[in-house]
Motif scaffolding. Structure first.
Motif, PDB file in Angstrom:
ATOM      1  N   ILE A   1      17.050   6.872 -15.717  1.00 49.15           N
ATOM      2  CA  ILE A   1      16.660   7.952 -16.077  1.00 49.15           C
ATOM      3  C   ILE A   1      17.824   8.938 -16.619  1.00 49.15           C
ATOM      4  O   ILE A   1      18.677   9.071 -15.778  1.00 49.15           O
ATOM      5  CB  ILE A   1      15.619   8.758 -15.252  1.00 49.15           C
ATOM      6  CG1 ILE A   1      14.265   7.863 -15.208  1.00 49.15           C
ATOM      7  CG2 ILE A   1      15.020  10.112 -15.672  1.00 49.15           C
ATOM      8  CD1 ILE A   1      13.027   8.285 -14.728  1.00 49.15           C
TER       9      ILE A   1
ATOM     10  N   THR B   1       2.642   3.617  -2.276  1.00 46.92           N
ATOM     11  CA  THR B   1       1.730   2.643  -1.804  1.00 46.92           C
ATOM     12  C   THR B   1       1.809   2.680  -0.368  1.00 46.92           C
ATOM     13  O   THR B   1       0.654   2.614   0.334  1.00 46.92           O
ATOM     14  CB  THR B   1       2.109   1.026  -2.223  1.00 46.92           C
ATOM     15  OG1 THR B   1       2.359   1.223  -3.692  1.00 46.92           O
ATOM     16  CG2 THR B   1       1.138   0.029  -2.187  1.00 46.92           C
TER      17      THR B   1
ATOM     18  N   ASN C   1       7.515  -2.977  -2.597  1.00 48.73           N
ATOM     19  CA  ASN C   1       7.460  -3.245  -3.972  1.00 48.73           C
ATOM     20  C   ASN C   1       8.697  -4.017  -4.554  1.00 48.73           C
ATOM     21  O   ASN C   1       8.718  -5.436  -4.170  1.00 48.73           O
ATOM     22  CB  ASN C   1       7.461  -1.731  -4.774  1.00 48.73           C
ATOM     23  CG  ASN C   1       7.292  -1.716  -6.031  1.00 48.73           C
ATOM     24  OD1 ASN C   1       6.475  -2.692  -6.590  1.00 48.73           O
ATOM     25  ND2 ASN C   1       7.710  -0.886  -6.926  1.00 48.73           N
TER      26      ASN C   1
END
Ligand SMILES: Cc1cc2nc3c(=O)[nH]c(=O)nc-3n(C[C@H](O)[C@H](O)[C@H](O)COP(=O)(O)OP(=O)(O)OC[C@H]3O[C@@H](n4cnc5c(N)ncnc54)[C@H](O)[C@@H]3O)c2cc1C
Length: 379
Positions: free
Chosen positions: A245, A25, A227
């Motif tokens: 993950i 972003t 964020n």
């Protein structure tokens, strides 16, 4: 360390735009802004040596939402709002691919599949496919985006439009692109706070002071793109959400080729193709197993979620990941209460673009452009 005269009159000198946060972003904000204002000084300040939020720590799905996830969204928002959400994701993916190029981001048009292990949930989603397809077509023009079928013995819903990227290469390409335009990317710069100058109401003179540990950079404009960490700088409703993950060692047989969703998008897995063509399984998510434990800024693994994922790989995917783990990591997302990103001009000088709610690969470029355009900062 106290800054030197040389540093104060170069790196720490006033800027036209300071972007806080060097993920997808922040970097795309810098990109679109610098394209519109080539002679202005644009800086990206990133606290980590590499971006240390979500962008290079995610699963690399170039997706727009599975049917069960969109159904769950329709329970909290109107169908049209969900349709617009999908359209934004598709616009964002288009921008990402057009601006950086498929090769640079390692794009694979591998298609997406949602699998189901419980017939009741499957029937509910399968029944909704027609309605969701109509909604997607109305908002995006894509016909029959979703199709019911079967995969590896499980009832499934396919979406051919989805793909995968290499998140690390994508970010390298984006950083190279912004730096080629003349944007200064400064890693290792932790912004402690931002303060408006006293001339807040005089647009010509108003400035924002960006406070680092040992120096302050004064800027005409600031964009906050941090964020999941946004609430550390500003009083805004963005909650941090850690995501786990696990990547396994190369497999001789890897039936799960493509990007896969399970349980309203909470669980995701995909193949990862190495340079030599070796295939690995990447598996992540399951935040819903311990939502409270994952509402944290602390890096690390959640043992309860890790165990859930390992059992899922054995029992559902039939891949004994437990004995063959190559890598594990976590990253930080930012969620807003309605799972819509927060794009807001807090003052004429301060723009905030945060809370990408777990889908920033798809919407990062789009929300950056939208926020700048709405703020009038591209003129
Ligand atoms: C495990 C996981 C899997 C995901 N999988 C997918 C996926 O497959 N597809 C998808 O679309 N999305 C996925 N996401 C979400 C996606 O990665 C994010 O939505 C997206 O990367 C957000 O980008 P961003 O630039 O807004 O934020 P970030 O990438 O988090 O960037 C914010 C940056 O701000 C920096 N920062 C924070 N505070 C400060 C400060 N005070 N000073 C300076 N710098 C600061 C951080 O270090 C960070 O680099 C996943 C996320 C995670 C964690």
């Amino acid at each position: 360390m106290k800054p030197s005269y040389w540093e104060l009159t170069s790196t720490y000198a006033p800027a036209d735009l300071v972007v806080i946060g060097g993920g997808i972003t922040g970097a795309s904000i810098a990109y679109y802004y610098k394209m519109a204002h080539p002679s202005e000084r644009v800086l990206i300040l990133e606290k980590g040596s590499l971006p240390s939020g979500a962008t290079t720590r995610n699963a690399g799905f170039a997706c727009f939402g599975s049917v069960s996830e969109l159904q769950a969204d329709m329970e909290i928002s109107s169908a049209d709002r969900v349709g617009e959400k999908v359209a934004r994701r598709i616009r964002g993916l288009r921008r990402l691919r057009e601006e950086l190029g498929d090769e640079a981001i390692g794009y694979e048009a591998c298609g997406g599949t949602e699998i189901f292990t419980d017939s009741k949930t499957f029937e509910r989603s399968a029944k909704a496919v027609e309605e969701v397809n109509r909604l997607v077509e109305r908002h995006t023009g894509f016909k029959n985006a979703f199709r019911v079928g079967e995969f590896e013995g499980y009832p499934a819903i396919f979406c051919v439009e989805e793909g995968a990227i290499h998140s690390g290469r994508m970010m390298q390409a984006l950083h190279q692109k912004v730096m080629a335009l003349g944007v200064e990317y400064l890693p290792g710069m932790h912004v402690e706070r931002i303060e408006a100058s006293r001339e807040e109401n005089n647009a010509q003179k108003a400035r924002v002071h960006v406070k680092l540990a040992d120096a302050t950079i004064t800027a005409r404009r600031v964009a906050v793109a941090t964020n999941g960490f946004a609430s550390k700088l500003l009083d805004i409703p963005v909650q941090p959400a850690r995501g786990q993950i696990i990547v396994g060692k190369p497999l001789e047989k890897m039936p799960w080729k493509g990007v896969f969703h399970y349980n309203e998008g909470y669980v995701y897995f995909r193949h990862v193709k190495g340079e030599d063509g070796e295939l690995r399984l990447l598996l992540g998510g399951a935040r819903d197993v311990d939502p409270e434990g994952e509402t944290t800024f602390e890096e690390g693994q959640n043992p309860q979620i890790r165990e859930w994922l390992l059992r899922f790989s054995e029992e559902v995917l039939h891949i004994p990941l437990r004995e063959k783990i190559e890598l594990e990591w976590s990253g930080f997302m930012g969620f807003t209460p309605d799972k819509e990103p927060l794009l807001k001009l807090l003052s004429p000088q301060t723009l905030v673009v945060t809370g990408l709610s777990g889908i920033g690969v798809s919407i990062g470029f789009e929300v950056a452009y939208e926020a700048l355009e709405n703020a009038g900062w591209l003129r």
